[in-house]
Design an enzyme around this catalytic site. Structure first.
Site, PDB file in Angstrom:
ATOM      1  N   ARG A   1      11.138   0.908  -5.273  1.00 14.10           N
ATOM      2  CA  ARG A   1      11.580   2.107  -6.001  1.00 14.10           C
ATOM      3  C   ARG A   1      13.032   2.008  -6.450  1.00 14.10           C
ATOM      4  NH1 ARG A   1       8.483   6.413  -2.120  1.00 14.10           N
ATOM      5  NH2 ARG A   1       6.519   6.339  -3.249  1.00 14.10           N
TER       6      ARG A   1
ATOM      7  N   LYS B   1     -11.960   9.890   0.825  1.00 10.23           N
ATOM      8  CA  LYS B   1     -12.698  11.146   0.698  1.00 10.23           C
ATOM      9  C   LYS B   1     -13.065  11.564  -0.718  1.00 10.23           C
ATOM     10  CE  LYS B   1     -11.026  13.163   4.921  1.00 10.23           C
ATOM     11  NZ  LYS B   1     -10.082  14.099   5.521  1.00 10.23           N
TER      12      LYS B   1
ATOM     13  N   GLY C   1      -1.239   5.689  -3.854  1.00 10.70           N
ATOM     14  CA  GLY C   1      -0.640   5.006  -2.710  1.00 10.70           C
ATOM     15  C   GLY C   1      -1.377   3.788  -2.194  1.00 10.70           C
TER      16      GLY C   1
ATOM     17  N   GLY D   1       0.447  11.478  -6.184  1.00 11.77           N
ATOM     18  CA  GLY D   1      -0.028  12.795  -6.623  1.00 11.77           C
ATOM     19  C   GLY D   1       0.281  13.059  -8.085  1.00 11.77           C
TER      20      GLY D   1
END
Ligand code: AMP
Length: 396
Positions: free
Chosen positions: A35, A198, A354, A377
């Site tokens: 980053r 999920k 991620g 996100g």
């Protein structure tokens, strides 16, 4: 909207929202500097124009004010080495000292402010706090894509105080360009590969993608909810009972939309959630009791890879199995390999979220895909078609 390449930062103080939320070890050394590296081009462009740079970021999730382990001071040596210059530090991101150092900052100089999240005003999107940050500079640059879906003081509210003088840095510019080219999918076939644990956390993106993709490949833990919904036996595999109906409706919608929905046909099973577990292979819908599906196996790898190799636009989010365990990483690794091959053949591939980023880095394949997104996100919300506050604050 202003653009970082054409904007002249000469004699200007630029405050850049960067994403310096990097992992640190117990000695406060950076264990992954991706980053920080990503933001260097924006910083260098401003300095080369004859401007000065004020860097602001969050690090970790401090609960109640300053904490040594979340101090951005630990990043100074790395930043100085990357920029080859001395970096000043303000031990409080607002207040008199920060204002004074910022005021005296000369062209070519860099100032790093202490962790924004030492103030709850940051995540609350507090206007007075945003204004104090804005007062430090002449121009606002947002280069933190990972927090663009948050209406925080430094990611969104601050933009209100800069009129025209606000723009994206190279990180966000490249993210938007890459994601937009996937969403518009001008090159077809477009294949999305969704994995991870999920259905519940991926359902909105799945539904949104059904209107766009030609092929939707589903793997990973969420597979088994689909298989159970279709009446298969999944043994002890991960399942979300509340999402059986949702899974059925996805299958139906895919059919209606003419999307080829591909689920694994075979499963590599373990008798415990452990790398050392005993392993067995079965059809995906015939997993014996006492066994859980932990990776896709050969037939699925082959079918998925063929589709990927025939694709011209590829989006990958989420691993095909428990890739953190050596004995259950093969499916994820083979799919990553197929994506790199398709890319070498001219496909545009975007890897984001991620765990797929962690996987592609683990396999050392990040350089062989078109783009690795820095957003988790934020990426998913952007693809889902949501308006990200940090993007809107600049784009309008
Ligand atoms: P997500 O954050 O939803 O993308 O999920 C990523 C996680 O899903 C990783 O930590 C994987 O280990 C896990 N995962 C992938 N496949 C399986 C599986 N078959 N059973 C349990 N967990 C899985």
């Amino acid at each position: 909207m202003k653009n970082i390449t054409s904007y002249n930062f000469h004699q200007k103080k630029a405050i850049i929202r960067v994403d310096f939320n990097v992992p640190l070890n117990a000695q406060y050394e950076i264990t992954d500097d991706t980053r920080i590296r990503a933001t260097i081009p924006s910083i260098k462009k401003i300095l080369a124009d004859g401007g000065s740079v004020i860097l602001m970021s969050h690090l970790g999730r401090p609960k109640n004010g300053p904490e040594e382990k979340f101090s951005l001071v630990h990043l100074i040596p790395d930043l100085e080495a990357k920029l080859n210059l001395k970096v000043k530090f303000a031990p409080d991101c607002i207040g008199e000292e920060a204002a004074l150092i910022a005021k005296n900052l000369q062209p070519g100089e860099v100032l790093l402010l202490e962790n924004l999240r030492f103030y709850k005003e940051e995540t609350n999107g507090d206007e007075a706090f945003a204004k104090k940050l804005a007062n430090l500079a002449d121009v606002y640059v947002n280069d933190a894509f990972g927090t663009a879906h948050r209406a925080h003081a430094s990611t969104t509210i601050i933009a209100n105080y800069f009129n025209e003088n606000k723009l994206f840095g190279f990180v966000i510019e490249n993210e938007l360009k890459s994601i937009d080219s996937v969403i518009s999918a001008s090159s077809k076939p477009f294949t999305a590969i969704l994995g991870g644990a999920k259905v519940s956390s991926k359902i909105t993106i799945i539904e949104n993608l059904l209107g766009k993709v030609d092929n939707l490949i589903i793997g990973g833990g969420m597979t088994y909810t689909f298989i159970k919904a279709m009446g298969g036996q999944i043994g002890n595999s991960l399942v979300e009972e509340d999402y059986l109906e949702t899974a059925k409706s996805v299958i139906k919608k895919a059919k209606e939309a003419g999307v080829k929905l591909m689920l694994p046909v075979d499963s590599l099973n373990g008798d415990a959630f452990d790398n050392e577990a005993n392993r067995s292979v079965s059809d995906i819908d015939a997993i014996p009791e006492g066994w859980m599906g932990m990776d896709i196996d050969e037939k699925s790898i082959k079918a998925f890879s063929e589709t990927i190799l025939n694709s011209k636009t590829i989006l990958w989010n989420g691993p095909m199995g428990v890739f953190e365990m050596e004995n259950f990483q093969k499916g994820t690794k083979e799919i990553a390999t197929a994506i790199t091959k398709a890319t070498a053949n001219g496909a545009f591939s975007l890897v984001g979220g991620g765990d797929s980023v962690a996987a592609i880095n683990k396999f050392n394949m990040a350089k062989q895909v078109s783009y690795v997104s820095t957003g988790g996100g934020a990426l998913l919300e952007y693809i889902e078609g949501k308006e990200l506050p940090g993007i809107k604050a600049i784009r309008g």
